[in-house]
Design a protein around this motif. Sequence first.
Motif, PDB file in Angstrom:
ATOM      1  N   PRO A 191       0.844  -1.208   0.000  1.00 29.87           N
ATOM      2  CA  PRO A 191       0.000   0.000   0.000  1.00 29.87           C
ATOM      3  C   PRO A 191       0.875   1.252   0.000  1.00 29.87           C
ATOM      4  N   ARG A 192       0.614   2.160  -0.928  1.00 27.92           N
ATOM      5  CA  ARG A 192       1.379   3.401  -1.031  1.00 27.92           C
ATOM      6  C   ARG A 192       0.389   4.545  -1.237  1.00 27.92           C
ATOM      7  N   GLY A 204      -3.902  11.705  -1.095  1.00 23.86           N
ATOM      8  CA  GLY A 204      -4.729  10.695  -0.446  1.00 23.86           C
ATOM      9  C   GLY A 204      -5.032   9.488  -1.299  1.00 23.86           C
ATOM     10  N   LEU A 205      -4.724   9.512  -2.598  1.00 30.36           N
ATOM     11  CA  LEU A 205      -4.958   8.354  -3.446  1.00 30.36           C
ATOM     12  C   LEU A 205      -4.173   7.152  -2.914  1.00 30.36           C
ATOM     13  N   LEU A 206      -4.841   6.014  -2.763  1.00 24.01           N
ATOM     14  CA  LEU A 206      -4.178   4.807  -2.283  1.00 24.01           C
ATOM     15  C   LEU A 206      -3.857   3.908  -3.474  1.00 24.01           C
ATOM     16  N   VAL A 207      -2.586   3.559  -3.612  1.00 21.64           N
ATOM     17  CA  VAL A 207      -2.127   2.693  -4.692  1.00 21.64           C
ATOM     18  C   VAL A 207      -1.633   1.379  -4.088  1.00 21.64           C
ATOM     19  N   ASP A 213      -0.136   0.145 -23.761  1.00 20.84           N
ATOM     20  CA  ASP A 213       1.115   0.148 -23.013  1.00 20.84           C
ATOM     21  C   ASP A 213       0.955   0.961 -21.721  1.00 20.84           C
ATOM     22  N   PRO A 214       1.962   0.890 -20.814  1.00 20.17           N
ATOM     23  CA  PRO A 214       1.867   1.615 -19.544  1.00 20.17           C
ATOM     24  C   PRO A 214       1.739   3.123 -19.709  1.00 20.17           C
ATOM     25  N   GLU A 215       2.357   3.691 -20.751  1.00 18.60           N
ATOM     26  CA  GLU A 215       2.264   5.133 -20.934  1.00 18.60           C
ATOM     27  C   GLU A 215       0.824   5.550 -21.195  1.00 18.60           C
ATOM     28  N   ALA A 216       0.121   4.807 -22.043  1.00 17.57           N
ATOM     29  CA  ALA A 216      -1.286   5.115 -22.306  1.00 17.57           C
ATOM     30  C   ALA A 216      -2.120   4.928 -21.042  1.00 17.57           C
ATOM     31  N   ALA A 217      -1.784   3.901 -20.269  1.00 19.79           N
ATOM     32  CA  ALA A 217      -2.513   3.670 -19.023  1.00 19.79           C
ATOM     33  C   ALA A 217      -2.282   4.804 -18.035  1.00 19.79           C
ATOM     34  N   LEU A 218      -1.045   5.292 -17.976  1.00 17.98           N
ATOM     35  CA  LEU A 218      -0.742   6.392 -17.064  1.00 17.98           C
ATOM     36  C   LEU A 218      -1.556   7.630 -17.424  1.00 17.98           C
ATOM     37  N   GLN A 219      -1.654   7.928 -18.703  1.00 20.33           N
ATOM     38  CA  GLN A 219      -2.438   9.095 -19.122  1.00 20.33           C
ATOM     39  C   GLN A 219      -3.908   8.918 -18.750  1.00 20.33           C
ATOM     40  N   TRP A 220      -4.430   7.719 -18.935  1.00 17.10           N
ATOM     41  CA  TRP A 220      -5.826   7.453 -18.565  1.00 17.10           C
ATOM     42  C   TRP A 220      -6.018   7.649 -17.059  1.00 17.10           C
ATOM     43  N   LEU A 270       2.760   7.579 -11.298  1.00 18.26           N
ATOM     44  CA  LEU A 270       1.432   7.886 -10.773  1.00 18.26           C
ATOM     45  C   LEU A 270       1.515   8.522  -9.397  1.00 18.26           C
ATOM     46  N   LEU A 271       2.431   8.041  -8.567  1.00 19.81           N
ATOM     47  CA  LEU A 271       2.576   8.592  -7.221  1.00 19.81           C
ATOM     48  C   LEU A 271       3.177   9.993  -7.241  1.00 19.81           C
ATOM     49  N   GLU A 272       3.997  10.268  -8.240  1.00 17.56           N
ATOM     50  CA  GLU A 272       4.625  11.590  -8.323  1.00 17.56           C
ATOM     51  C   GLU A 272       3.653  12.652  -8.820  1.00 17.56           C
ATOM     52  N   PHE A 273       2.654  12.251  -9.577  1.00 18.23           N
ATOM     53  CA  PHE A 273       1.725  13.195 -10.194  1.00 18.23           C
ATOM     54  C   PHE A 273       0.555  13.469  -9.248  1.00 18.23           C
ATOM     55  N   VAL A 274       0.435  14.720  -8.804  1.00 18.94           N
ATOM     56  CA  VAL A 274      -0.690  15.115  -7.957  1.00 18.94           C
ATOM     57  C   VAL A 274      -1.490  16.159  -8.716  1.00 18.94           C
TER      58      VAL A 274
END
Length: 454
Positions: free
Chosen positions: A311-312, A317-320, A404-411, A439-443
């Motif tokens: 858990p991160r 507050g988003l939980l990943v 790919d992961p890049e497209a997933a990250l944008q979504w 994802l964790l770096e982007f707020v």
Amino acid sequence: MIPMTLGEIALTCGGEVQGNLGRRTVQVTGGAYLDSRNPVPGGLFVALQGAESDGHDYAAGAHAVLGSRPTDAPTVVVPDPVVALALLARRVVQRVRPRVFALTGSHGKTGTKDFLAAALPGAVATAGNRNNELGVPLTCLGVSATTDQLVLEMGARAVGHLSWLTTIAPPDVASVLNVGSAHVGRFGSTKLIAQAKGELIESLGADGVAVLNGDDPRVMSMAPRTVAPVTTFGRRGEVTWRRTTMDDLGRPAFELGYQGRWAPVRLLRSGEHQVRNAAAAAAMALAVGEALEDVAERLSQVGPTAHRLQPRTRADGLLVLDDTYNSNPDAVMAALSCLERIGRGRSGRTVAVLGEMHELGSHAAESHRQIGALARIFDIDRVVAIGPGAGPTAREAGGEHLPDPEAALQWLRSNLEPEDVVLVKGARAGALDELVESLLEFVPSRPRPVGAAR
């Protein structure tokens, strides 16, 4: 590693010390290692030749080398460094004679190994999941003259592989955790997987102990394959559990039971499947006389492991749930169950980001479809499936299929809210660990839309 001269190593491995005669007396006192960028002081660098690089080219400055050709460092030259490494490890185990615990299974090996290492204070144990023809001997070479317990995770790549690994370190206590569909593409069928896994308990002597999953019929059918006494773990096992509860991060608490006695356990790892892993480790420790109360207390001290349902929490507050170490159908099911459980206690949505599963052969399309069906059964709010082979998951779940992961990250950046909990599940080869970090770096700075709901 117990101290050995290069002359002793050469004699053990059937090799020859290259260079001046004085090199035969060079003493190895540190462990063996494969990466020249992380040398072990006084250690033995095992130089392997691969398709793209040759370890011999990086041996300069090593204290000592085990390789297939001479180097600038003191070197024991052997026909095959992998075979020589196994011979050396076998000799060390024979000299030190620790009690050997070995475990295998289609999933849960590394988590169980971590619990078992904690339940046996002072044990030398497999680091990470180094469970193959290199990892097992490297772990064995990590023992010292005073090591009395050795915990080995063993993986099977083919029928006969475990039989060979157990010649390096014959187990005193051996456990088969489960037989699942991981690597079914490599083996061809779960029947052959079961055949391969059962080789572990076949290696036991009559004075050993076989620890089997009492809830897995394919595992229990292995009992006649060993001359050792059998003990079991599971809901129907001799070592069992009751009264399981979960906290808001999906970490289980329960009572561990054995021979009519019960002891409380509160795990620090997420996922109800960890209860079974902990019980398997407990069964192995109890088999050699460890006290139930001591085992329960030690299990409760094992912390989370990076990239394994870790858990991160993002700054907003988003939980990943970072589960980006590996992936197979059974492991995905456990992760989805954990996601659903955690989601109950949050006001946001549950989002599953699922990478493509590999080594499934002809079962790949159906296995991915079944994962999509499981996501619907667990009532996961949004599913994002990544990779060419993951299309059946997205279609069955009514989710997104991205290349790919890049497209997933944008979504994810466009669709997640701070109250959500997102599971990212995939194998290391899919680079989903990098997606988690990004994802964790982007707020996001945008406010949550009015009326947004679960």
